[in-house]
Design an enzyme around this catalytic site. Structure first.
Site, short mmCIF file in Angstrom:
data_model
loop_
_atom_site.label_atom_id
_atom_site.label_comp_id
_atom_site.label_asym_id
_atom_site.label_seq_id
_atom_site.Cartn_x
_atom_site.Cartn_y
_atom_site.Cartn_z
CG ASP A 300 -2.22 0.86 0.89
OD1 ASP A 300 -2.18 1.66 -0.07
OD2 ASP A 300 -3.23 0.74 1.61
C1 BGC Z 1 -5.14 3.14 0.15
C2 BGC Z 1 -5.30 2.10 -0.92
C3 BGC Z 1 -5.22 2.74 -2.28
C4 BGC Z 1 -3.91 3.47 -2.39
C5 BGC Z 1 -3.67 4.10 -3.73
C6 BGC Z 1 -3.94 4.02 -0.09
O1 BGC Z 1 -3.91 5.12 0.76
O2 BGC Z 1 -5.06 2.50 1.40
O3 BGC Z 1 -6.52 1.43 -0.75
O4 BGC Z 1 -5.37 1.78 -3.28
O5 BGC Z 1 -3.87 4.49 -1.41
O6 BGC Z 1 -4.43 5.21 -3.95
#
Ligand code: BGC
Length: 753
Positions: A300
């Site tokens: 993530d």
């Molecule tokens: C979130 C993810 C997301 C990623 C990309 C993160 O802050 O937890 O779910 O896919 O950002 O935007």
């Protein structure tokens, strides 16, 4: 392999490459990359032939995912990302879409880098891309797997037509704490339903095969147990037993893997002391070894750097080492693999074979997506024009939104509203809201296109007079708007009061400790109710709310969630009875925050609730059961269950039990009912929940008609992790319950022998 050994191969490749460019530049260039002198056909062979040509830096580049400057979900942004692309230091880009834009970036990769390996383009296509569908939790309340697959398919078509290869969805985290803002992104509290929905969404996004220009890779996130954050506070610690992990949180991930999900994303949380992003047990032992998963794992957002804050790595070098060795293939946005891996490999702290394995996984997906055959395969300007915001997509969004709504209360048949002439007061802070109709995670959505409830009702109740007054804002303390709204209400025949949360109040980093309606909305509703008019509350929100003080002040409550682009039309369809509501909650609504955790499949305890016994498991100030339980939802029709009848009282391990019961539509209106079957294992080598969903059917039943439903159960459906952590069904007594929600009483028993 020694660098000099590559030179002839590279020369050959570049010749072929140059020839292919001059022959057909539009067709793309890289397929020939894979054609070595051996000319073997398998993708694995092709992957290896590319890998052999790569320097260590180029390999590490493939493991680097950076955001473009279009939009981003965190503070960190690498300004020189375009330079990095040109240098072959980036394998994938996210937050870039639109054919023109991604084409420019792709061109840098395939024309300016040494090996011309195409980029992957990812984005959070969570509930629609341009045409926004209801938020995932809302959709799950339709229990309509085909509809959910369809909405993911349409989202994929729109996204792929705008240059995207990859969505960071579905979120398959089981979530039982309504304080956690991200409950809005998942499929609710139940594992059985969560597995089916995970499969439907993966299938929808990925289509029949990844090479299809209208397919995109899905990503099962956030692996794992992110939904179990303590206190519902986002990113918080998770400390759960191995049994809960395997029984409750992991199965939807396994279901996604079995459905062929191309990628996994690690979660931000630690799990029992080890952050998920560097958790070898999760990534290597369970995902790769036990499940045989072949796709790649992305972290993530900046999660590798966060290992320092977790206190799991002393510095970025250690963070990188632990993540890559655990099995996190691609670094999202920390830019840490890029900076730290080369030295780690050179000094032997990370074997090059580990890097090779991760690169192989990434390259394989690029091949499967057809990017080596044509790096511009999802960048067709014509498709972009034709496939977005089509009537078909908008109609589907409207239909699915209406199916997702849950009727929580309907005293005196207040709903549906009459279509004949009447005066309707439409009040409340969300009555004419546009942006908020999409909820969180709808970044590419165009909120100006959203249909507000006011617009929808004006278009649907054409014989009525609709007077709109806001009354109050969503989240402040100002009451000066009450008076004129109350005047409108007193002049009306019926009041529709649109209340809820702003889009920003659920989603990521949107945990709330108080889940009542924000601001002065409850006070406003109480004033409206005093006028004595029939009051219909329409709720727009992303999570279960504490509705204890809303309930007595509403004659009818329609939980509309965040319905998406076509919100106003879809809500009006239900208010007008054009659509008979059929949604059922997939997450319990607590009576107050102090009751949390509250979900349907809890354990009985040694002192089950007994109103007359002080020393039973209960609170002094609130009941044990939720205000609205899992599986609950009303319809304009009414249904009567009878049964169940069991085909046998004694089930062998190889037998099938048939559970038969009837559902009668006792009303004068045709309707759909989601009939549910639950099982309770009465005694086991470990204790079992009071209820477990084991089957459901969504059936259309005509007014007055009776349908006979048959559900099947085998020993396989009764398995759980026993005292030795073996996944087995144990002999003994089981109760089967059928009914309209998880709080069911119609039951019978059988024995597994
Ligand atoms: C979130 C993810 C997301 C990623 C990309 C993160 O802050 O937890 O779910 O896919 O950002 O935007």
């Amino acid at each position: 392999m020694h660098r000099s050994a590559l030179i002839p191969t590279l020369a050959l490749i570049f010749c072929i490459h140059a020839a292919s460019i001059s022959q057909t530049s539009k067709k793309g260039i890289s397929p020939k990359l894979a054609v070595t002198s051996k000319g073997k056909g398998s993708l694995e062979f092709k992957v290896d032939s590319v890998l052999k040509l790569m320097t260590l830096e180029e390999k590490i580049g493939q493991l680097n995912l950076l955001t473009s400057d279009l939009d981003q979900t965190g503070a960190s942004m690498r300004p020189q990302y375009k330079e990095d692309i040109r240098k072959g230091k980036v394998g994938a880009i996210f937050n870039a879409y639109g054919v023109d834009y991604v084409r420019k970036l792709q061109k840098m990769a395939v024309e300016e880098t040494r090996l011309k390996i195409p980029l992957l383009f990812g984005y959070d296509v969570i509930h629609g891309h341009k045409t926004i569908f209801p938020n995932p939790l809302a959709e799950s309340c339709s229990w309509d797997l085909e509809a959910m697959e369809k909405s993911a398919r349409i989202a994929a078509i729109e996204a792929a037509s705008m240059g995207l290869d990859w969505t960071f969805a579905p979120m398959v985290d089981i979530a039982r704490d309504p304080r956690w803002g991200r409950v809005m992104e998942g499929a609710g509290e139940d594992t059985y339903l969560g597995c089916l929905i995970a499969k439907a969404r993966v299938t929808g996004f990925q289509g029949a095969k990844l090479s299809d220009p209208l397919s995109i890779m899905a990503c099962a996130k956030h692996y794992a147990a992110y939904g179990a954050a303590q206190g519902g506070r986002d990113y918080n610690t998770v400390d759960i037993s191995e049994r809960s992990l395997r029984e409750t949180y992991l199965p939807p991930f396994k279901a996604a893997a079995d459905a062929g999900v191309a990628t996994f994303m690690t979660s931000f949380n630690e799990l029992n002391g080890i952050p998920a992003t560097a958790n070898k047990y999760l990534l290597d032992q369970i995902l790769r070894k036990e499940w045989g998963y072949k796709g790649f794992v992305v972290t993530d957002y900046t999660a590798i750097m966060e290992l320092l804050f977790h206190g799991y790595a002393a510095d970025s070098v250690e963070a990188v080492k632990k993540s890559i060795l655990a099995g996190a293939d691609m670094d999202m946005q920390a830019s840490m693999y890029d900076q730290r891996l080369p030295a780690l490999v050179k000094k032997g702290a990370v074997p090059v074979s580990v890097i090779d394995e991760s690169v192989r996984r990434v390259l394989l997906k690029k091949f499967e997506l057809g990017l080596f055959a044509n790096p511009y395969v999802r960048m067709d300007a014509e498709r972009e024009k034709q496939n977005v915001f089509t009537t078909v997509n908008l109609t589907a969004s409207r239909e699915i939104a209406a199916k997702s709504m849950v009727l929580l209360k309907n005293d005196h048949n207040t709903l549906p509203l009459k279509l004949t002439a009447q005066k309707i007061a439409l009040v409340g802070p969300l009555a004419d809201a546009g942006r908020d109709m999409m909820g969180a995670w709808s970044a590419a959505g165009e909120w100006e296109k959203n249909v507000s409830l006011l617009k929808g009702m004006k278009g649907s109740f054409t014989s009525s007079q609709i007077e709109y007054k806001k009354g109050c804002e969503i989240n402040d303390t100002v009451r000066s708007g009450f008076a004129e709204a109350l005047t409108a209400c007193s002049n009306s025949d019926v009041v529709v009061c649109a209340l809820g949360e702003g889009a920003w109040q659920s989603g990521e980093a949107a945990s709330r400790s108080d889940i009542r309606l924000p601001g002065v909305q409850e006070a406003f509703l109480a004033e409206v109710k005093k006028l004595g008019k029939p009051v219909v509350v329409v709720l727009f929100n992303g999570r279960p709310l504490d509705l204890t003080d809303v309930l007595p002040n509403a004659d009818a409550i329609l939980e509309a969630w965040y319905p998406g682009t076509m919100a106003g039309w879809a809500v009006s369809d239900v208010l007008a009875g054009v659509v008979n509501p059929s949604g059922k909650l997939t997450i319990s609504f607590p009576r107050n925050v102090g009751q949390i955790p509250v979900y349907y499949n809890m354990k009985n305890t040694g002192r089950p609730f007994d109103a007359n016994n002080k020393y039973s498991s209960k609170y002094l100030d609130v009941r044990n059961d939720p205000l609205f339980t899992f599986g609950f939802g009303l319809s304009y029709s009414t249904f009567l269950y009878s049964g169940p009848k069991l085909s046998t009282k004694s089930l062998g391990y190889k037998d099938t039990l048939r559970v038969t019961f009837t559902v009668k539509n006792t009303s004068t209106r045709d309707g759909e009912e989601i009939a549910q079957m639950y099982v309770q294992d009465m005694a086991g080598s470990v204790t079992r929940p009071v209820n477990e969903l084991k089957g459901f059917q969504k059936v259309f039943i005509k007014a007055g008609e009776t349908k006979t439903l048959v559900f099947k159960l085998t020993a396989n459906d009764l398995r759980f992790y026993n005292e030795d952590m073996k996944f087995v069904a144990e002999k003994g007594l089981f109760t089967v319950k059928v009914g309209t929600c998880s709080d069911v009483t119609q039951s019978d028993e059988f024995e597994l022998r």
